[in-house]
Enzyme design. Structure first.
Site, PDB file in Angstrom:
ATOM      1  N   ASN A  57      59.770-139.989  33.353  1.00  0.00           N
ATOM      2  CA  ASN A  57      58.533-139.094  33.482  1.00  0.00           C
ATOM      3  C   ASN A  57      58.419-138.332  32.087  1.00  0.00           C
ATOM      4  O   ASN A  57      58.840-137.288  31.895  1.00  0.00           O
ATOM      5  CB  ASN A  57      58.763-138.224  34.635  1.00  0.00           C
ATOM      6  CG  ASN A  57      57.550-137.361  34.814  1.00  0.00           C
ATOM      7  OD1 ASN A  57      56.428-137.645  34.255  1.00  0.00           O
ATOM      8  ND2 ASN A  57      57.720-136.505  35.856  1.00  0.00           N
ATOM      9  N   TRP A  58      57.488-138.931  31.232  1.00  0.00           N
ATOM     10  CA  TRP A  58      57.318-138.231  30.170  1.00  0.00           C
ATOM     11  C   TRP A  58      56.408-137.093  30.200  1.00  0.00           C
ATOM     12  O   TRP A  58      56.196-136.184  29.112  1.00  0.00           O
ATOM     13  CB  TRP A  58      56.557-139.152  28.805  1.00  0.00           C
ATOM     14  CG  TRP A  58      57.391-140.446  28.941  1.00  0.00           C
ATOM     15  CD1 TRP A  58      58.482-140.809  29.223  1.00  0.00           C
ATOM     16  CD2 TRP A  58      56.872-141.264  27.781  1.00  0.00           C
ATOM     17  NE1 TRP A  58      58.916-141.957  28.554  1.00  0.00           N
ATOM     18  CE2 TRP A  58      57.924-142.341  27.575  1.00  0.00           C
ATOM     19  CE3 TRP A  58      55.823-141.812  27.219  1.00  0.00           C
ATOM     20  CZ2 TRP A  58      57.735-143.563  26.901  1.00  0.00           C
ATOM     21  CZ3 TRP A  58      55.756-142.995  26.230  1.00  0.00           C
ATOM     22  CH2 TRP A  58      56.784-143.571  26.141  1.00  0.00           C
ATOM     23  N   LYS A  59      55.841-136.656  31.331  1.00  0.00           N
ATOM     24  CA  LYS A  59      54.862-135.616  31.637  1.00  0.00           C
ATOM     25  C   LYS A  59      53.913-135.552  30.820  1.00  0.00           C
ATOM     26  O   LYS A  59      53.560-136.689  30.071  1.00  0.00           O
ATOM     27  CB  LYS A  59      55.622-134.185  31.661  1.00  0.00           C
ATOM     28  CG  LYS A  59      57.156-134.365  32.624  1.00  0.00           C
ATOM     29  CD  LYS A  59      57.550-133.150  33.097  1.00  0.00           C
ATOM     30  CE  LYS A  59      58.655-133.456  34.086  1.00  0.00           C
ATOM     31  NZ  LYS A  59      59.499-132.304  34.502  1.00  0.00           N
ATOM     32  N   HIS A  84      54.748-135.038  42.591  1.00  0.00           N
ATOM     33  CA  HIS A  84      55.606-134.211  41.660  1.00  0.00           C
ATOM     34  C   HIS A  84      55.335-132.938  42.045  1.00  0.00           C
ATOM     35  O   HIS A  84      54.268-132.400  42.067  1.00  0.00           O
ATOM     36  CB  HIS A  84      55.381-134.640  40.211  1.00  0.00           C
ATOM     37  CG  HIS A  84      56.511-134.136  39.394  1.00  0.00           C
ATOM     38  ND1 HIS A  84      56.589-132.818  39.059  1.00  0.00           N
ATOM     39  CD2 HIS A  84      57.613-134.915  38.827  1.00  0.00           C
ATOM     40  CE1 HIS A  84      57.677-132.636  38.454  1.00  0.00           C
ATOM     41  NE2 HIS A  84      58.225-133.730  38.160  1.00  0.00           N
ATOM     42  N   GLU A 109      55.178-130.507  39.908  1.00  0.00           N
ATOM     43  CA  GLU A 109      54.234-129.792  39.082  1.00  0.00           C
ATOM     44  C   GLU A 109      52.701-130.184  39.452  1.00  0.00           C
ATOM     45  O   GLU A 109      52.059-129.174  39.338  1.00  0.00           O
ATOM     46  CB  GLU A 109      54.577-130.298  37.517  1.00  0.00           C
ATOM     47  CG  GLU A 109      55.822-129.805  37.084  1.00  0.00           C
ATOM     48  CD  GLU A 109      56.423-130.506  36.054  1.00  0.00           C
ATOM     49  OE1 GLU A 109      55.923-131.440  35.433  1.00  0.00           O
ATOM     50  OE2 GLU A 109      57.682-130.156  36.098  1.00  0.00           O
ATOM     51  N   GLU A 159      63.745-134.089  44.007  1.00  0.00           N
ATOM     52  CA  GLU A 159      63.695-133.288  43.035  1.00  0.00           C
ATOM     53  C   GLU A 159      63.605-131.838  43.493  1.00  0.00           C
ATOM     54  O   GLU A 159      62.580-131.019  43.796  1.00  0.00           O
ATOM     55  CB  GLU A 159      62.570-133.698  42.020  1.00  0.00           C
ATOM     56  CG  GLU A 159      62.737-134.912  41.616  1.00  0.00           C
ATOM     57  CD  GLU A 159      61.809-135.028  40.322  1.00  0.00           C
ATOM     58  OE1 GLU A 159      62.380-135.530  39.249  1.00  0.00           O
ATOM     59  OE2 GLU A 159      60.745-134.361  40.222  1.00  0.00           O
ATOM     60  N   GLY A 163      63.826-129.224  34.616  1.00  0.00           N
ATOM     61  CA  GLY A 163      63.660-128.614  33.481  1.00  0.00           C
ATOM     62  C   GLY A 163      64.257-127.268  33.296  1.00  0.00           C
ATOM     63  O   GLY A 163      64.219-126.368  32.228  1.00  0.00           O
ATOM     64  N   SER A 215      66.782-132.300  35.393  1.00  0.00           N
ATOM     65  CA  SER A 215      67.940-131.827  34.634  1.00  0.00           C
ATOM     66  C   SER A 215      69.045-132.965  34.323  1.00  0.00           C
ATOM     67  O   SER A 215      69.993-132.765  34.027  1.00  0.00           O
ATOM     68  CB  SER A 215      68.621-130.411  34.833  1.00  0.00           C
ATOM     69  OG  SER A 215      67.520-129.572  34.744  1.00  0.00           O
ATOM     70  N   GLY A 255      63.062-136.176  33.455  1.00  0.00           N
ATOM     71  CA  GLY A 255      61.848-135.686  32.545  1.00  0.00           C
ATOM     72  C   GLY A 255      62.311-135.674  31.266  1.00  0.00           C
ATOM     73  O   GLY A 255      62.268-136.535  30.277  1.00  0.00           O
ATOM     74  N   GLY A 256      62.916-134.532  30.829  1.00  0.00           N
ATOM     75  CA  GLY A 256      63.124-134.018  29.494  1.00  0.00           C
ATOM     76  C   GLY A 256      64.061-135.134  28.700  1.00  0.00           C
ATOM     77  O   GLY A 256      63.539-135.777  27.529  1.00  0.00           O
TER      78      GLY A 256
HETATM   79  P1  PGA Z   1      63.888-132.871  34.025  1.00  0.00           P
HETATM   80  O1  PGA Z   1      62.388-133.208  34.938  1.00  0.00           O
HETATM   81  O2  PGA Z   1      64.442-133.884  34.108  1.00  0.00           O
HETATM   82  O3  PGA Z   1      63.009-132.107  32.843  1.00  0.00           O
HETATM   83  O4  PGA Z   1      64.495-131.673  34.863  1.00  0.00           O
HETATM   84  C1  PGA Z   1      62.523-134.094  36.094  1.00  0.00           C
HETATM   85  C2  PGA Z   1      61.276-134.445  36.478  1.00  0.00           C
HETATM   86  O5  PGA Z   1      60.329-133.303  36.678  1.00  0.00           O
HETATM   87  O6  PGA Z   1      61.062-135.436  37.164  1.00  0.00           O
END
Ligand code: PGA
Length: 262
Positions: free
Chosen positions: A19-21, A103, A105, A175, A181, A221, A242-243
């Site tokens: 997930n590149w966000k 998600h 977010e 998640e 994050g 994470s 994510g990251g």
């Molecule tokens: P993260 O994000 O790996 O940066 O913690 C995961 C996600 O939000 O899908």
């Protein structure tokens, strides 16, 4: 690996989605996808999915050309119309196999409810997209021993009323919000416990046999340094990253899942 089997004993294929966000516009996204594409193709045991921002999907699709699957990060449930700023399922058809929905977010910053996520999930099925539906509790819920109640409500509210005969197309991402994050991943055991709860709730909705084919990922994470622990647990079918999906570490994560699930 024992346990990771679906209906009729078919093995659930591990799935790792990046997930590149809100990172990488079309030029950067194309370059990054190009840089990891060959390595991902060389790991066919794992389904790798790249989820760039909507505006970057076409550029990434041009280089992946179906060799690695793509996912969107969100969509609206209507096919077209006066919904300024939204992306419709029909716009994603042909570009994406998957779409991330709900998600935390989206839920937290943009007010998405279980009901909205559910409408989107139904629309994904209607338009031939596979939803990756995210659920996860806040730290307050976990600390107050409310994880089970919270996850049960999210699963029932977000994932009811889907076509049971196609449920193997569904991916659920567990998640925990406190792990996203933050560098503070859940333990594999904690994650596996909630994944079992998610499966039990889905089984109440659809029956255990159907649900055995649904893949459930862990997200929060995840890096190449901790993925082995999650991948070693048969209840966990992969990761939503994510990251670390913005760097070549994504390839190392996919490689590790392939080796551990081997
Ligand atoms: P993260 O994000 O790996 O940066 O913690 C995961 C996600 O939000 O899908």
């Amino acid at each position: 690996m024992s346990g990771a089997t679906g209906a009729n004993g078919a093995r659930r294929k591990p799935i790792v989605a990046g997930n590149w966000k809100m990172n990488y516009g079309p030029t950067e996204g194309r370059e990054f996808a190009e840089s990891i594409l060959g390595d991902l193709i060389a790991i066919p045991q794992v389904e790798s999915v790249l989820c760039p921002p909507a505006i970057t999907l076409t550029a990434v699709h041009a280089v992946t050309d179906g060799a690695v699957k793509l996912g969107a990060q969100n969509m609206y449930f209507e096919a077209r119309g006066a919904y300024t700023g939204e992306i419709s399922p029909t716009m994603l058809q042909g570009l994406c196999t998957y779409v991330i929905l709900g998600h935390s977010e989206r839920r937290g910053y943009f007010g998405e409810t279980d009901e909205l996520v559910n409408r989107k999930a139904k629309a994904a099925f209607e338009y031939g997209l596979r939803p990756i539906v995210c659920v996860g509790e806040r730290l307050e819920d976990r600390d107050a021993n409310l994880t089970e109640r919270f996850i049960t409500t999210q699963v029932k509210g977000s994932l009811g009323g889907l076509p049971a005969e196609r449920l193997s197309e569904l991916v659920v991402a567990y998640e925990p919000i406190w792990a996203i994050g933050t560098g503070r991943a859940a333990t594999a055991q904690d994650a596996a416990d909630v994944v079992s709860l998610i499966r039990a709730q889905l089984a109440e909705l659809y029956g255990a046999e159907v649900v055995a084919g649904v893949r459930v990922q862990y997200g929060g994470s995840v890096t190449s340094a901790n993925i082995a622990e999650f991948a070693a647990n048969p209840a966990i079918d992969g990761a939503l990253v994510g990251g670390a999906s913005l760097t070549p570490d994504f390839v190392a994560i996919v490689q590790c899942v392939a080796e551990v699930k081997g």
